[in-house]
Scaffold this motif. Structure first.
Motif, PDB file in Angstrom:
ATOM      1  N   ARG A  88     -17.101   8.329 -13.680  1.00 21.99           N
ATOM      2  CA  ARG A  88     -18.006   9.064 -12.786  1.00 21.99           C
ATOM      3  C   ARG A  88     -19.401   9.172 -13.381  1.00 21.99           C
ATOM      4  NH1 ARG A  88     -16.162  14.496 -10.688  1.00 21.99           N
ATOM      5  NH2 ARG A  88     -17.652  13.921  -9.082  1.00 21.99           N
ATOM      6  N   TRP A 111     -22.825   7.239 -11.746  1.00 24.61           N
ATOM      7  CA  TRP A 111     -24.064   7.927 -11.393  1.00 24.61           C
ATOM      8  C   TRP A 111     -25.237   7.386 -12.218  1.00 24.61           C
ATOM      9  CZ3 TRP A 111     -25.710  11.284  -7.731  1.00 24.61           C
ATOM     10  CH2 TRP A 111     -24.738  11.747  -6.837  1.00 24.61           C
ATOM     11  N   ILE A 160     -22.480   4.944  -6.142  1.00 22.74           N
ATOM     12  CA  ILE A 160     -22.294   6.396  -6.104  1.00 22.74           C
ATOM     13  C   ILE A 160     -21.343   6.774  -4.964  1.00 22.74           C
ATOM     14  CG2 ILE A 160     -23.483   8.594  -5.722  1.00 22.74           C
ATOM     15  CD1 ILE A 160     -25.919   7.301  -7.172  1.00 22.74           C
ATOM     16  N   ILE A 161     -21.481   6.114  -3.829  1.00 22.12           N
ATOM     17  CA  ILE A 161     -20.600   6.384  -2.689  1.00 22.12           C
ATOM     18  C   ILE A 161     -19.169   5.968  -3.019  1.00 22.12           C
ATOM     19  CG2 ILE A 161     -20.105   5.731  -0.296  1.00 22.12           C
ATOM     20  CD1 ILE A 161     -23.216   5.460   0.020  1.00 22.12           C
ATOM     21  N   GLU A 184     -17.860   5.732  -5.956  1.00 23.92           N
ATOM     22  CA  GLU A 184     -17.364   6.685  -6.965  1.00 23.92           C
ATOM     23  C   GLU A 184     -16.782   7.915  -6.297  1.00 23.92           C
ATOM     24  OE1 GLU A 184     -17.424  10.411  -8.747  1.00 23.92           O
ATOM     25  OE2 GLU A 184     -19.248   9.841  -7.674  1.00 23.92           O
ATOM     26  N   HIS A 185     -17.453   8.434  -5.293  1.00 24.88           N
ATOM     27  CA  HIS A 185     -16.981   9.627  -4.588  1.00 24.88           C
ATOM     28  C   HIS A 185     -15.584   9.402  -3.990  1.00 24.88           C
ATOM     29  CE1 HIS A 185     -16.940  13.149  -2.021  1.00 24.88           C
ATOM     30  NE2 HIS A 185     -16.660  12.353  -0.995  1.00 24.88           N
ATOM     31  N   PHE A 186     -15.431   8.294  -3.281  1.00 22.61           N
ATOM     32  CA  PHE A 186     -14.148   8.031  -2.626  1.00 22.61           C
ATOM     33  C   PHE A 186     -13.048   7.679  -3.624  1.00 22.61           C
ATOM     34  CE2 PHE A 186     -17.072   7.480   0.971  1.00 22.61           C
ATOM     35  CZ  PHE A 186     -16.497   8.399   1.846  1.00 22.61           C
ATOM     36  N   GLN A 187     -13.379   6.963  -4.676  1.00 26.75           N
ATOM     37  CA  GLN A 187     -12.368   6.639  -5.691  1.00 26.75           C
ATOM     38  C   GLN A 187     -11.931   7.888  -6.442  1.00 26.75           C
ATOM     39  OE1 GLN A 187     -10.736   3.839  -5.757  1.00 26.75           O
ATOM     40  NE2 GLN A 187     -12.078   3.228  -4.081  1.00 26.75           N
ATOM     41  N   THR A 188     -12.873   8.783  -6.710  1.00 28.44           N
ATOM     42  CA  THR A 188     -12.526  10.030  -7.384  1.00 28.44           C
ATOM     43  C   THR A 188     -11.574  10.853  -6.525  1.00 28.44           C
ATOM     44  OG1 THR A 188     -14.598  10.080  -8.612  1.00 28.44           O
ATOM     45  CG2 THR A 188     -13.464  12.175  -8.342  1.00 28.44           C
ATOM     46  N   GLN A 189     -11.870  10.964  -5.235  1.00 30.33           N
ATOM     47  CA  GLN A 189     -10.968  11.689  -4.327  1.00 30.33           C
ATOM     48  C   GLN A 189      -9.577  11.075  -4.341  1.00 30.33           C
ATOM     49  OE1 GLN A 189     -12.881  11.591  -0.483  1.00 30.33           O
ATOM     50  NE2 GLN A 189     -13.458  13.747  -0.641  1.00 30.33           N
TER      51      GLN A 189
END
Length: 114
Positions: free
Chosen positions: A24, A28, A98-99, A101-106
């Motif tokens: 993450r 970023w 960045i986008i 990363e958001h979905f993979q983190t979720q």
């Protein structure tokens, strides 16, 4: 807890948590430096300003570290090769890394109960 259709992780959950945090941070950092690189290109080609050439070098090294952290996470959570390559390439398009990363983190948080 892992989803029934997903492969078992190769690492303990705490190791996955640490790998996810590194991924993450680097996603970023790569995204921000890529935006800076776009600014450098505009300044260089639209205004003939070569004073920002160092941004490309910094971005290149940050992206390299992003590749390492992403590959580390991919191995730990057992991403298929296609998904891994897709996430690696996401860091080459402004804001997409960045986008993603958001979905993979979720997804990883849900998959492993982080």
């Amino acid at each position: 807890m892992t989803a029934p259709d997903s492969p078992a992780p190769t690492a303990p959950v705490e190791t996955i948590r640490k790998a996810l945090t590194g991924y993450r941070v680097m996603a970023w950092a790569t995204g921000i430096w890529l935006i800076a690189l776009c600014y450098e290109m505009v300044m260089k080609y639209a205004f003939n300003d070569d004073s920002l050439g160092w941004i490309a070098i910094v971005h290149g090294w940050v992206y390299f570290v992003y590749l390492l952290f992403t590959a580390n996470l991919a191995v730990k959570v057992r991403w298929p090769i296609g998904k891994t390559v897709g996430v690696l390439l996401a860091g080459t398009i402004p804001l997409v890394g960045i986008i993603v990363e958001h979905f993979q983190t979720q997804s990883i948080r849900e998959q492993f109960g982080l």
